[in-house]
Design a protein around this motif. Structure first.
Motif, PDB file in Angstrom:
ATOM      1  N   TRP A 129       0.824  -1.205   0.000  1.00 42.59           N
ATOM      2  CA  TRP A 129       0.000   0.000   0.000  1.00 42.59           C
ATOM      3  C   TRP A 129       0.863   1.262   0.000  1.00 42.59           C
ATOM      4  CZ3 TRP A 129      -2.977  -2.280   4.757  1.00 42.59           C
ATOM      5  CH2 TRP A 129      -3.767  -3.357   4.314  1.00 42.59           C
ATOM      6  N   ILE A 130       1.911   1.250   0.842  1.00 38.93           N
ATOM      7  CA  ILE A 130       2.788   2.423   0.915  1.00 38.93           C
ATOM      8  C   ILE A 130       3.516   2.639  -0.408  1.00 38.93           C
ATOM      9  CG2 ILE A 130       4.813   3.418   2.036  1.00 38.93           C
ATOM     10  CD1 ILE A 130       3.966   1.992   4.620  1.00 38.93           C
ATOM     11  N   ARG A 131       4.020   1.547  -0.992  1.00 34.95           N
ATOM     12  CA  ARG A 131       4.781   1.668  -2.239  1.00 34.95           C
ATOM     13  C   ARG A 131       3.884   2.140  -3.391  1.00 34.95           C
ATOM     14  NH1 ARG A 131       9.811  -0.051  -1.594  1.00 34.95           N
ATOM     15  NH2 ARG A 131      10.290  -1.503   0.109  1.00 34.95           N
ATOM     16  N   GLU A 132       2.677   1.629  -3.460  1.00 36.14           N
ATOM     17  CA  GLU A 132       1.761   2.083  -4.505  1.00 36.14           C
ATOM     18  C   GLU A 132       1.395   3.556  -4.305  1.00 36.14           C
ATOM     19  OE1 GLU A 132      -2.514   0.865  -6.604  1.00 36.14           O
ATOM     20  OE2 GLU A 132      -1.690  -0.374  -4.974  1.00 36.14           O
ATOM     21  N   SER A 133       1.189   3.953  -3.046  1.00 35.55           N
ATOM     22  CA  SER A 133       0.881   5.356  -2.754  1.00 35.55           C
ATOM     23  C   SER A 133       2.036   6.261  -3.162  1.00 35.55           C
ATOM     24  CB  SER A 133       0.582   5.535  -1.257  1.00 35.55           C
ATOM     25  OG  SER A 133      -0.586   4.821  -0.895  1.00 35.55           O
ATOM     26  N   LEU A 134       3.266   5.833  -2.901  1.00 34.37           N
ATOM     27  CA  LEU A 134       4.441   6.627  -3.267  1.00 34.37           C
ATOM     28  C   LEU A 134       4.517   6.833  -4.780  1.00 34.37           C
ATOM     29  CD1 LEU A 134       7.117   5.174  -0.810  1.00 34.37           C
ATOM     30  CD2 LEU A 134       6.298   7.550  -0.889  1.00 34.37           C
ATOM     31  N   ASP A 135       4.142   5.792  -5.587  1.00 32.19           N
ATOM     32  CA  ASP A 135       4.160   5.923  -7.045  1.00 32.19           C
ATOM     33  C   ASP A 135       3.099   6.923  -7.520  1.00 32.19           C
ATOM     34  OD1 ASP A 135       6.268   4.180  -7.330  1.00 32.19           O
ATOM     35  OD2 ASP A 135       5.023   2.423  -7.768  1.00 32.19           O
ATOM     36  N   VAL A 136       1.935   6.878  -6.881  1.00 29.09           N
ATOM     37  CA  VAL A 136       0.882   7.835  -7.242  1.00 29.09           C
ATOM     38  C   VAL A 136       1.309   9.244  -6.853  1.00 29.09           C
ATOM     39  CG1 VAL A 136      -1.511   8.529  -6.844  1.00 29.09           C
ATOM     40  CG2 VAL A 136      -0.926   6.100  -7.005  1.00 29.09           C
ATOM     41  N   MET A 137       1.886   9.380  -5.661  1.00 25.65           N
ATOM     42  CA  MET A 137       2.346  10.691  -5.184  1.00 25.65           C
ATOM     43  C   MET A 137       3.417  11.258  -6.111  1.00 25.65           C
ATOM     44  SD  MET A 137       2.499   9.635  -1.158  1.00 25.65           S
ATOM     45  CE  MET A 137       3.617  10.968  -0.700  1.00 25.65           C
ATOM     46  N   LYS A 178     -10.753   8.350  10.022  1.00 26.70           N
ATOM     47  CA  LYS A 178     -10.869   6.984   9.513  1.00 26.70           C
ATOM     48  C   LYS A 178      -9.634   6.577   8.727  1.00 26.70           C
ATOM     49  CE  LYS A 178     -15.907   7.469   8.962  1.00 26.70           C
ATOM     50  NZ  LYS A 178     -17.038   7.410   8.000  1.00 26.70           N
ATOM     51  N   GLY A 179      -9.396   5.246   8.669  1.00 29.92           N
ATOM     52  CA  GLY A 179      -8.366   4.691   7.810  1.00 29.92           C
ATOM     53  C   GLY A 179      -6.983   4.672   8.410  1.00 29.92           C
ATOM     54  N   LEU A 180      -6.019   4.284   7.561  1.00 29.44           N
ATOM     55  CA  LEU A 180      -4.632   4.100   7.989  1.00 29.44           C
ATOM     56  C   LEU A 180      -4.033   5.352   8.615  1.00 29.44           C
ATOM     57  CD1 LEU A 180      -3.153   2.009   5.037  1.00 29.44           C
ATOM     58  CD2 LEU A 180      -3.578   1.218   7.374  1.00 29.44           C
ATOM     59  N   LEU A 181      -4.289   6.512   8.043  1.00 26.55           N
ATOM     60  CA  LEU A 181      -3.714   7.752   8.551  1.00 26.55           C
ATOM     61  C   LEU A 181      -4.760   8.650   9.199  1.00 26.55           C
ATOM     62  CD1 LEU A 181      -1.052   8.536   5.808  1.00 26.55           C
ATOM     63  CD2 LEU A 181      -0.626   8.104   8.229  1.00 26.55           C
ATOM     64  N   GLN A 182      -5.901   8.045   9.582  1.00 20.66           N
ATOM     65  CA  GLN A 182      -6.942   8.727  10.352  1.00 20.66           C
ATOM     66  C   GLN A 182      -7.287  10.109   9.767  1.00 20.66           C
ATOM     67  OE1 GLN A 182      -8.593   7.320  13.554  1.00 20.66           O
ATOM     68  NE2 GLN A 182      -8.122   5.882  11.893  1.00 20.66           N
ATOM     69  N   VAL A 183      -7.902  10.047   8.600  1.00 23.95           N
ATOM     70  CA  VAL A 183      -8.319  11.255   7.884  1.00 23.95           C
ATOM     71  C   VAL A 183      -9.822  11.444   8.078  1.00 23.95           C
ATOM     72  CG1 VAL A 183      -8.327  12.432   5.658  1.00 23.95           C
ATOM     73  CG2 VAL A 183      -6.528  10.790   6.198  1.00 23.95           C
ATOM     74  N   ILE A 184     -10.242  12.678   8.379  1.00 25.97           N
ATOM     75  CA  ILE A 184     -11.678  12.931   8.499  1.00 25.97           C
ATOM     76  C   ILE A 184     -12.268  13.083   7.085  1.00 25.97           C
ATOM     77  CG2 ILE A 184     -11.485  13.987  10.798  1.00 25.97           C
ATOM     78  CD1 ILE A 184     -11.692  16.730   9.432  1.00 25.97           C
ATOM     79  N   PRO A 185     -13.530  12.745   6.889  1.00 24.27           N
ATOM     80  CA  PRO A 185     -14.144  12.795   5.550  1.00 24.27           C
ATOM     81  C   PRO A 185     -13.975  14.111   4.812  1.00 24.27           C
ATOM     82  CG  PRO A 185     -15.549  11.581   7.037  1.00 24.27           C
ATOM     83  CD  PRO A 185     -14.442  12.152   7.896  1.00 24.27           C
ATOM     84  N   HIS A 192      -8.382  14.567  -1.960  1.00 21.27           N
ATOM     85  CA  HIS A 192      -8.397  13.315  -2.742  1.00 21.27           C
ATOM     86  C   HIS A 192      -7.542  13.480  -3.996  1.00 21.27           C
ATOM     87  CE1 HIS A 192     -10.090  10.736  -5.976  1.00 21.27           C
ATOM     88  NE2 HIS A 192     -10.070   9.823  -5.000  1.00 21.27           N
ATOM     89  N   VAL A 193      -6.772  12.451  -4.320  1.00 22.22           N
ATOM     90  CA  VAL A 193      -5.879  12.502  -5.475  1.00 22.22           C
ATOM     91  C   VAL A 193      -6.505  11.717  -6.633  1.00 22.22           C
ATOM     92  CG1 VAL A 193      -3.592  11.924  -6.379  1.00 22.22           C
ATOM     93  CG2 VAL A 193      -3.848  12.736  -4.016  1.00 22.22           C
ATOM     94  N   PRO A 194      -6.633  12.340  -7.816  1.00 24.73           N
ATOM     95  CA  PRO A 194      -7.212  11.641  -8.980  1.00 24.73           C
ATOM     96  C   PRO A 194      -6.497  10.318  -9.265  1.00 24.73           C
ATOM     97  CG  PRO A 194      -6.930  13.964  -9.448  1.00 24.73           C
ATOM     98  CD  PRO A 194      -6.231  13.711  -8.139  1.00 24.73           C
ATOM     99  N   GLY A 195      -7.282   9.324  -9.658  1.00 24.04           N
ATOM    100  CA  GLY A 195      -6.731   8.000  -9.962  1.00 24.04           C
ATOM    101  C   GLY A 195      -6.822   7.041  -8.803  1.00 24.04           C
ATOM    102  N   THR A 196      -7.234   7.537  -7.660  1.00 23.76           N
ATOM    103  CA  THR A 196      -7.399   6.666  -6.489  1.00 23.76           C
ATOM    104  C   THR A 196      -8.883   6.544  -6.158  1.00 23.76           C
ATOM    105  OG1 THR A 196      -7.191   8.500  -4.916  1.00 23.76           O
ATOM    106  CG2 THR A 196      -5.161   7.367  -5.570  1.00 23.76           C
ATOM    107  N   THR A 208      -2.617   8.444   0.255  1.00 22.86           N
ATOM    108  CA  THR A 208      -2.289   9.496  -0.717  1.00 22.86           C
ATOM    109  C   THR A 208      -2.970  10.808  -0.361  1.00 22.86           C
ATOM    110  OG1 THR A 208      -2.187   7.751  -2.393  1.00 22.86           O
ATOM    111  CG2 THR A 208      -2.178  10.012  -3.177  1.00 22.86           C
ATOM    112  N   ALA A 209      -4.252  10.765   0.047  1.00 22.79           N
ATOM    113  CA  ALA A 209      -4.955  11.992   0.433  1.00 22.79           C
ATOM    114  C   ALA A 209      -4.326  12.599   1.682  1.00 22.79           C
ATOM    115  CB  ALA A 209      -6.430  11.683   0.671  1.00 22.79           C
TER     116      ALA A 209
END
Length: 228
Positions: A129-137, A178-185, A192-196, A208-209
């Motif tokens: 997950w981290i590696r895929e996020s880094l490629d998108v980033m 919520k989620g891995l990095l506890q982001v509020i909606p 939000h990053v396009p493509g995700t 990524t967000a």
């Protein structure tokens, strides 16, 4: 009496030439009458001509005519066959050219497909997950490192993509993190990053967000060492 006898003989001798002369005169007279009756000074019209007898053709002449007709028909058949053969050859050539073009296009497509690198795959775990996020980033120019992202994930959710905070101020306000990095909606939607995915619990979309938000507020997720 002898004198009369002599005269009589002479008269009989002269009678033959006279008869011939009279016959000639009679013939010439008849011919003259015939010529006088023909209009135009002796040229008889076609209508006045007597009926002509049918022309009799020899067997050889008939054979020659038939042979000529047969040769003409044969020549026409040969020309027609040649035209059909020419069209058939042209159609076959066009078909072969079309097939060759299709094969060439298919070969080029296969070549391009072979030259194109296969889509990168990632394991379905925290590392992936981290590696895929880094490629998108990287595609979107968002800073961050593997270590900085992993460190914050372990602090915020212990690596649980379904984690949710139901006790902090955000939860009290009805917008829990919520989620891995506890982001509020609202933050997830704004960064939000396009493509995700638009699912806030999606690991790659959440990371990524959050990194996009951290880069906007702190310069990079690497600079975050506590709740943010």
């Amino acid at each position: 009496m002898p004198k009369f006898t002599t005269i009589a003989r002479r008269s009989r001798v002269l009678a033959k030439p006279n008869k011939v002369s009279l016959a000639c005169v009679a013939g010439l007279g008849a011919a003259s009458v015939g010529l006088t009756l023909i209009p135009g000074g002796g040229q008889a019209s076609a209508d006045a001509a007597p009926n002509m007898a049918p022309v009799a053709y020899s067997e050889q002449q008939i054979k020659d005519v038939k042979a000529g007709v047969t040769d003409q028909l044969a020549g026409a058949t040969v020309k027609a066959d040649a035209a059909v053969a020419k069209k058939k050859a042209a159609d076959e050539a066009a078909k072969k050219a079309d097939e060759a073009a299709k094969k060439k296009a298919a070969a080029e497509a296969a070549k391009k497909a072979a030259a194109k690198p296969a889509p990168k795959t990632y394991p379905n775990n925290l590392d992936g997950w981290i590696r895929e996020s880094l490629d998108v980033m990287k595609k979107h120019g968002i800073p961050g490192s593997y270590d900085g992202i992993k460190r914050n994930i372990l602090r915020e959710s212990s690596g649980n993509p379904k984690a949710i905070n139901n006790w902090d101020i955000n939860a009290i306000n009805g917008i829990p993190s919520k989620g891995l990095l506890q982001v509020i909606p609202p933050t997830f939607k704004a960064y939000h990053v396009p493509g995700t995915s638009w699912d806030i619990y999606n690991p790659v979309a959440n990371i990524t967000a959050a990194c996009n938000y951290a880069a906007d507020r702190y310069g990079s997720m690497d600079n975050v060492n506590s709740a943010y």
